[in-house]
Design a protein around this motif. Structure first.
Motif, PDB file in Angstrom:
ATOM      1  N   PHE A   1     -16.929  26.243 -51.883  1.00  0.00           N
ATOM      2  CA  PHE A   1     -18.194  25.538 -51.708  1.00  0.00           C
ATOM      3  C   PHE A   1     -18.898  26.019 -50.448  1.00  0.00           C
ATOM      4  CE2 PHE A   1     -15.518  22.941 -48.996  1.00  0.00           C
ATOM      5  CZ  PHE A   1     -16.352  22.356 -48.053  1.00  0.00           C
ATOM      6  N   ASP A   2     -20.226  25.835 -50.457  1.00  0.00           N
ATOM      7  CA  ASP A   2     -21.075  26.081 -49.288  1.00  0.00           C
ATOM      8  C   ASP A   2     -21.619  24.757 -48.798  1.00  0.00           C
ATOM      9  OD1 ASP A   2     -20.633  28.725 -49.888  1.00  0.00           O
ATOM     10  OD2 ASP A   2     -22.641  29.069 -50.739  1.00  0.00           O
ATOM     11  N   LEU A   3     -21.880  24.671 -47.502  1.00  0.00           N
ATOM     12  CA  LEU A   3     -22.410  23.436 -46.914  1.00  0.00           C
ATOM     13  C   LEU A   3     -23.523  23.750 -45.934  1.00  0.00           C
ATOM     14  CD1 LEU A   3     -22.047  20.276 -46.246  1.00  0.00           C
ATOM     15  CD2 LEU A   3     -20.858  21.142 -44.226  1.00  0.00           C
ATOM     16  N   THR A   4     -24.568  22.923 -45.964  1.00  0.00           N
ATOM     17  CA  THR A   4     -25.579  22.896 -44.905  1.00  0.00           C
ATOM     18  C   THR A   4     -25.817  21.442 -44.539  1.00  0.00           C
ATOM     19  OG1 THR A   4     -26.667  24.893 -45.725  1.00  0.00           O
ATOM     20  CG2 THR A   4     -27.931  23.495 -44.235  1.00  0.00           C
ATOM     21  N   ALA A   5     -25.760  21.117 -43.251  1.00  0.00           N
ATOM     22  CA  ALA A   5     -26.014  19.751 -42.767  1.00  0.00           C
ATOM     23  C   ALA A   5     -27.054  19.839 -41.662  1.00  0.00           C
ATOM     24  CB  ALA A   5     -24.733  19.114 -42.242  1.00  0.00           C
ATOM     25  N   THR A   6     -28.203  19.207 -41.892  1.00  0.00           N
ATOM     26  CA  THR A   6     -29.345  19.311 -40.980  1.00  0.00           C
ATOM     27  C   THR A   6     -29.716  17.938 -40.455  1.00  0.00           C
ATOM     28  OG1 THR A   6     -30.167  21.188 -42.268  1.00  0.00           O
ATOM     29  CG2 THR A   6     -31.709  20.151 -40.736  1.00  0.00           C
ATOM     30  N   ALA A   7     -29.885  17.835 -39.144  1.00  0.00           N
ATOM     31  CA  ALA A   7     -30.247  16.567 -38.508  1.00  0.00           C
ATOM     32  C   ALA A   7     -31.649  16.132 -38.926  1.00  0.00           C
ATOM     33  CB  ALA A   7     -30.170  16.702 -36.994  1.00  0.00           C
ATOM     34  N   GLN A   8     -31.804  14.813 -39.147  1.00  0.00           N
ATOM     35  CA  GLN A   8     -33.095  14.232 -39.503  1.00  0.00           C
ATOM     36  C   GLN A   8     -33.677  13.458 -38.321  1.00  0.00           C
ATOM     37  OE1 GLN A   8     -34.238  14.832 -43.014  1.00  0.00           O
ATOM     38  NE2 GLN A   8     -32.668  16.315 -42.373  1.00  0.00           N
ATOM     39  N   ALA A   9     -34.963  13.139 -38.415  1.00  0.00           N
ATOM     40  CA  ALA A   9     -35.639  12.460 -37.310  1.00  0.00           C
ATOM     41  C   ALA A   9     -35.050  11.089 -37.025  1.00  0.00           C
ATOM     42  CB  ALA A   9     -37.137  12.335 -37.619  1.00  0.00           C
ATOM     43  N   ASP A  10     -34.450  10.442 -38.021  1.00  0.00           N
ATOM     44  CA  ASP A  10     -33.910   9.098 -37.827  1.00  0.00           C
ATOM     45  C   ASP A  10     -32.465   9.110 -37.308  1.00  0.00           C
ATOM     46  OD1 ASP A  10     -32.539   9.970 -40.048  1.00  0.00           O
ATOM     47  OD2 ASP A  10     -33.189   8.355 -41.374  1.00  0.00           O
ATOM     48  N   GLY A  11     -31.949  10.302 -36.973  1.00  0.00           N
ATOM     49  CA  GLY A  11     -30.600  10.396 -36.431  1.00  0.00           C
ATOM     50  C   GLY A  11     -29.535  10.659 -37.477  1.00  0.00           C
ATOM     51  N   ARG A  12     -29.895  10.567 -38.750  1.00  0.00           N
ATOM     52  CA  ARG A  12     -28.939  10.873 -39.809  1.00  0.00           C
ATOM     53  C   ARG A  12     -28.981  12.375 -40.121  1.00  0.00           C
ATOM     54  NH1 ARG A  12     -29.892   6.936 -44.719  1.00  0.00           N
ATOM     55  NH2 ARG A  12     -32.057   7.638 -44.435  1.00  0.00           N
ATOM     56  N   VAL A  13     -28.146  12.804 -41.064  1.00  0.00           N
ATOM     57  CA  VAL A  13     -28.128  14.213 -41.447  1.00  0.00           C
ATOM     58  C   VAL A  13     -28.330  14.326 -42.951  1.00  0.00           C
ATOM     59  CG1 VAL A  13     -26.651  14.972 -39.549  1.00  0.00           C
ATOM     60  CG2 VAL A  13     -25.607  14.242 -41.698  1.00  0.00           C
ATOM     61  N   ARG A  14     -28.950  15.423 -43.318  1.00  0.00           N
ATOM     62  CA  ARG A  14     -29.131  15.735 -44.735  1.00  0.00           C
ATOM     63  C   ARG A  14     -28.138  16.835 -45.093  1.00  0.00           C
ATOM     64  NH1 ARG A  14     -32.857  14.966 -48.716  1.00  0.00           N
ATOM     65  NH2 ARG A  14     -33.223  16.616 -50.225  1.00  0.00           N
ATOM     66  N   GLU A  15     -27.205  16.504 -45.989  1.00  0.00           N
ATOM     67  CA  GLU A  15     -26.140  17.436 -46.376  1.00  0.00           C
ATOM     68  C   GLU A  15     -26.435  18.002 -47.766  1.00  0.00           C
ATOM     69  OE1 GLU A  15     -22.418  15.045 -44.226  1.00  0.00           O
ATOM     70  OE2 GLU A  15     -22.675  14.989 -46.408  1.00  0.00           O
ATOM     71  N   THR A  16     -26.257  19.310 -47.903  1.00  0.00           N
ATOM     72  CA  THR A  16     -26.329  19.961 -49.210  1.00  0.00           C
ATOM     73  C   THR A  16     -25.010  20.676 -49.453  1.00  0.00           C
ATOM     74  OG1 THR A  16     -28.720  20.275 -49.074  1.00  0.00           O
ATOM     75  CG2 THR A  16     -27.511  21.645 -50.645  1.00  0.00           C
ATOM     76  N   TRP A  17     -24.302  20.240 -50.488  1.00  0.00           N
ATOM     77  CA  TRP A  17     -23.014  20.810 -50.878  1.00  0.00           C
ATOM     78  C   TRP A  17     -23.209  21.565 -52.190  1.00  0.00           C
ATOM     79  CZ3 TRP A  17     -18.493  18.718 -48.173  1.00  0.00           C
ATOM     80  CH2 TRP A  17     -18.803  17.656 -47.293  1.00  0.00           C
TER      81      TRP A  17
ATOM     82  N   SER B   1     -14.716  28.220 -41.980  1.00  0.00           N
ATOM     83  CA  SER B   1     -15.292  27.848 -40.685  1.00  0.00           C
ATOM     84  C   SER B   1     -16.659  27.215 -40.852  1.00  0.00           C
ATOM     85  CB  SER B   1     -15.404  29.066 -39.775  1.00  0.00           C
ATOM     86  OG  SER B   1     -14.132  29.547 -39.426  1.00  0.00           O
ATOM     87  N   LEU B   2     -16.900  26.169 -40.079  1.00  0.00           N
ATOM     88  CA  LEU B   2     -18.198  25.510 -39.992  1.00  0.00           C
ATOM     89  C   LEU B   2     -18.892  26.030 -38.740  1.00  0.00           C
ATOM     90  CD1 LEU B   2     -20.006  23.184 -41.203  1.00  0.00           C
ATOM     91  CD2 LEU B   2     -18.882  21.680 -39.535  1.00  0.00           C
ATOM     92  N   HIS B   3     -20.128  26.481 -38.866  1.00  0.00           N
ATOM     93  CA  HIS B   3     -20.825  27.088 -37.747  1.00  0.00           C
ATOM     94  C   HIS B   3     -22.043  26.271 -37.328  1.00  0.00           C
ATOM     95  CE1 HIS B   3     -18.556  30.623 -39.198  1.00  0.00           C
ATOM     96  NE2 HIS B   3     -18.615  31.019 -37.944  1.00  0.00           N
ATOM     97  N   ASP B   4     -22.347  26.330 -36.046  1.00  0.00           N
ATOM     98  CA  ASP B   4     -23.590  25.802 -35.492  1.00  0.00           C
ATOM     99  C   ASP B   4     -24.626  26.908 -35.621  1.00  0.00           C
ATOM    100  OD1 ASP B   4     -25.719  24.937 -33.943  1.00  0.00           O
ATOM    101  OD2 ASP B   4     -24.468  24.197 -32.301  1.00  0.00           O
TER     102      ASP B   4
ATOM    103  N   PRO C   1     -28.429  23.044 -37.089  1.00  0.00           N
ATOM    104  CA  PRO C   1     -27.852  22.759 -38.402  1.00  0.00           C
ATOM    105  C   PRO C   1     -26.439  23.318 -38.493  1.00  0.00           C
ATOM    106  CG  PRO C   1     -30.082  23.641 -38.605  1.00  0.00           C
ATOM    107  CD  PRO C   1     -29.677  23.820 -37.176  1.00  0.00           C
ATOM    108  N   LEU C   2     -25.595  22.648 -39.266  1.00  0.00           N
ATOM    109  CA  LEU C   2     -24.234  23.111 -39.503  1.00  0.00           C
ATOM    110  C   LEU C   2     -24.193  23.823 -40.850  1.00  0.00           C
ATOM    111  CD1 LEU C   2     -22.234  19.938 -38.394  1.00  0.00           C
ATOM    112  CD2 LEU C   2     -22.796  21.974 -37.044  1.00  0.00           C
ATOM    113  N   THR C   3     -23.581  24.996 -40.876  1.00  0.00           N
ATOM    114  CA  THR C   3     -23.496  25.766 -42.108  1.00  0.00           C
ATOM    115  C   THR C   3     -22.096  26.349 -42.249  1.00  0.00           C
ATOM    116  OG1 THR C   3     -24.211  27.834 -41.063  1.00  0.00           O
ATOM    117  CG2 THR C   3     -25.929  26.405 -41.975  1.00  0.00           C
ATOM    118  N   GLY C   4     -21.688  26.620 -43.475  1.00  0.00           N
ATOM    119  CA  GLY C   4     -20.384  27.242 -43.677  1.00  0.00           C
ATOM    120  C   GLY C   4     -20.070  27.428 -45.138  1.00  0.00           C
TER     121      GLY C   4
END
Length: 377
Positions: free
Chosen positions: A109-125, A195-198, A93-96
């Motif tokens: 702002f804070d961000l979390t982007a998590t990969a989904q099973a269908d290849g897309r990502v779920r982003e929370t801003w 910074s965006l982190h893995d 997941p990407l966080t920052g």
């Protein structure tokens, strides 16, 4: 803001000199980060820059210029580019956050982007004003790969004049600064970065940014983003890369846009709107006007900046190619073409020497233009 003189004054002076955009200022401490790149808040004030908002609620993806590269004329280059290995893609997941060391001032702002099973990502801003949470947006969208950006627009955040985004770079050397480009009008503003982190590796994977704008730009004004990557050693700044991406959602009547990829180090954003055209974040009064079938201008580089790109000529032609000749026999160019847009071919001519010395004649589309201004503004 008042800055108290410190031993870093020479560094700040070097960073000011390294800025390639007239009127651009930023916090020097943000680019002194080396290696770990702790999350810091950075402010950038731009004059006649494209720091802009789009009213389209969607992710933004890189649109790389496709085409060919021609040497013009056939002369041995005096400098060469090396092809760096592609940065590894983030694995977790990407966080920052854009909050500086957890301290929230102004907008952040804070961000979390998590990969989904269908290849897309779920982003929370999650958006903040000072320490107060203002709102949050969660969406599932196409994955943002290395070299791509994702944006949240004012329509989606509910905040007029503010655009939020993140650029995925993978783990790379240096510090990345992002500009949002507009055309044909200029919409100056200021930006904050983080910074965006893995989350899987703890490594930096990209850059977060928000841009607060003036001038209330419309959706069609927003054409994409540009960025540069630099390192600082002592008082020396070294340029590592200049990149660009287009906003893929374009409508009828929008400016024509393209990205020409000159090398793994350099991609150039070009736009045209009838007689007006330019490149990068130059817009408004910095745009060029030419009604002809050959629209070309110079994109000179700052002299003496370590690692800087060579002088460039950029433009559009109503044919498939251009030729360049110079009054100085030492001058030579390599021309890279992007995909044709509405019958116009975008191109970037890169000098094989760092600086163009002579008067250059460009021929194409049944016209000839002469270029003489190769000093940066």
């Amino acid at each position: 803001m008042t800055t108290t003189p410190t031993p870093d004054a020479d560094v700040r002076a070097a960073l000011d000199d390294a800025s390639r955009v007239a009127g651009l200022t930023f916090n020097p401490e943000s680019v002194l980060v080396d290696g770990h790149r702790a999350v810091r808040r950075r402010r950038a004030t731009a004059t006649a820059l494209g720091v802009a908002v789009t009213a389209v609620v969607a992710a933004v993806a890189v649109q790389v210029g496709a085409g060919r590269t021609d040497p013009v004329p056939a002369a041995p280059p005096t400098a060469s580019l090396t092809t760096p290995p592609a940065p590894p893609a983030p694995t977790g997941p990407l966080t920052g956050t854009t909050a500086s060391d957890g301290i929230r001032q102004g907008k952040s702002f804070d961000l979390t982007a998590t990969a989904q099973a269908d290849g897309r990502v779920r982003e929370t801003w999650t958006f903040y004003q000072g320490s107060t949470k203002v709102d949050a947006v969660t969406r599932t969208t196409a994955a943002t790969a290395v070299g791509q950006v994702s944006l949240i627009t004012p329509d989606q955040s509910g905040q007029a004049g503010v655009v939020y985004g993140y650029l995925v770079t993978g783990t790379v050397e240096g510090t990345v600064m992002v500009e949002v480009a507009t055309a044909p009008g200029a919409h100056p503003g200021q930006g904050t970065f983080g910074s965006l982190h893995d989350a899987a590796t703890g490594r930096v994977a990209g850059t977060l940014f928000l841009q607060e704008l003036t001038g209330d730009p419309t959706a069609k004004d927003v054409i994409g983003v540009t960025w540069n990557r630099t390192t600082v050693s002592g008082t020396s700044v070294r340029w590592l890369a200049d990149g660009a991406a287009l906003r893929t959602e374009r409508g009828t009547g929008d400016p024509q846009v393209a990205i020409v990829t000159v090398s793994p180090r350099t991609s150039v954003l070009l736009w045209r709107d009838g007689d007006r055209f330019s490149s990068g974040v130059r817009s408004g009064p910095l745009a060029v006007t030419d009604p002809g079938t050959l629209q070309v201008t110079t994109q000179p580089q700052r002299k003496g900046a370590a690692g800087r790109e060579h002088d460039l000529a950029v433009g559009w032609v109503a044919s498939t190619s251009v030729t360049l000749t110079s009054t100085d026999p030492a001058d030579a160019f390599t021309v890279t073409y992007g995909a044709s847009v509405d019958g116009r071919t975008p191109f970037v001519a890169r000098s094989t020497n760092p600086d163009v010395k002579g008067k250059v004649t460009v021929t194409g589309g049944g016209e000839t233009q002469t270029l003489t201004a190769w000093d940066p503004s």
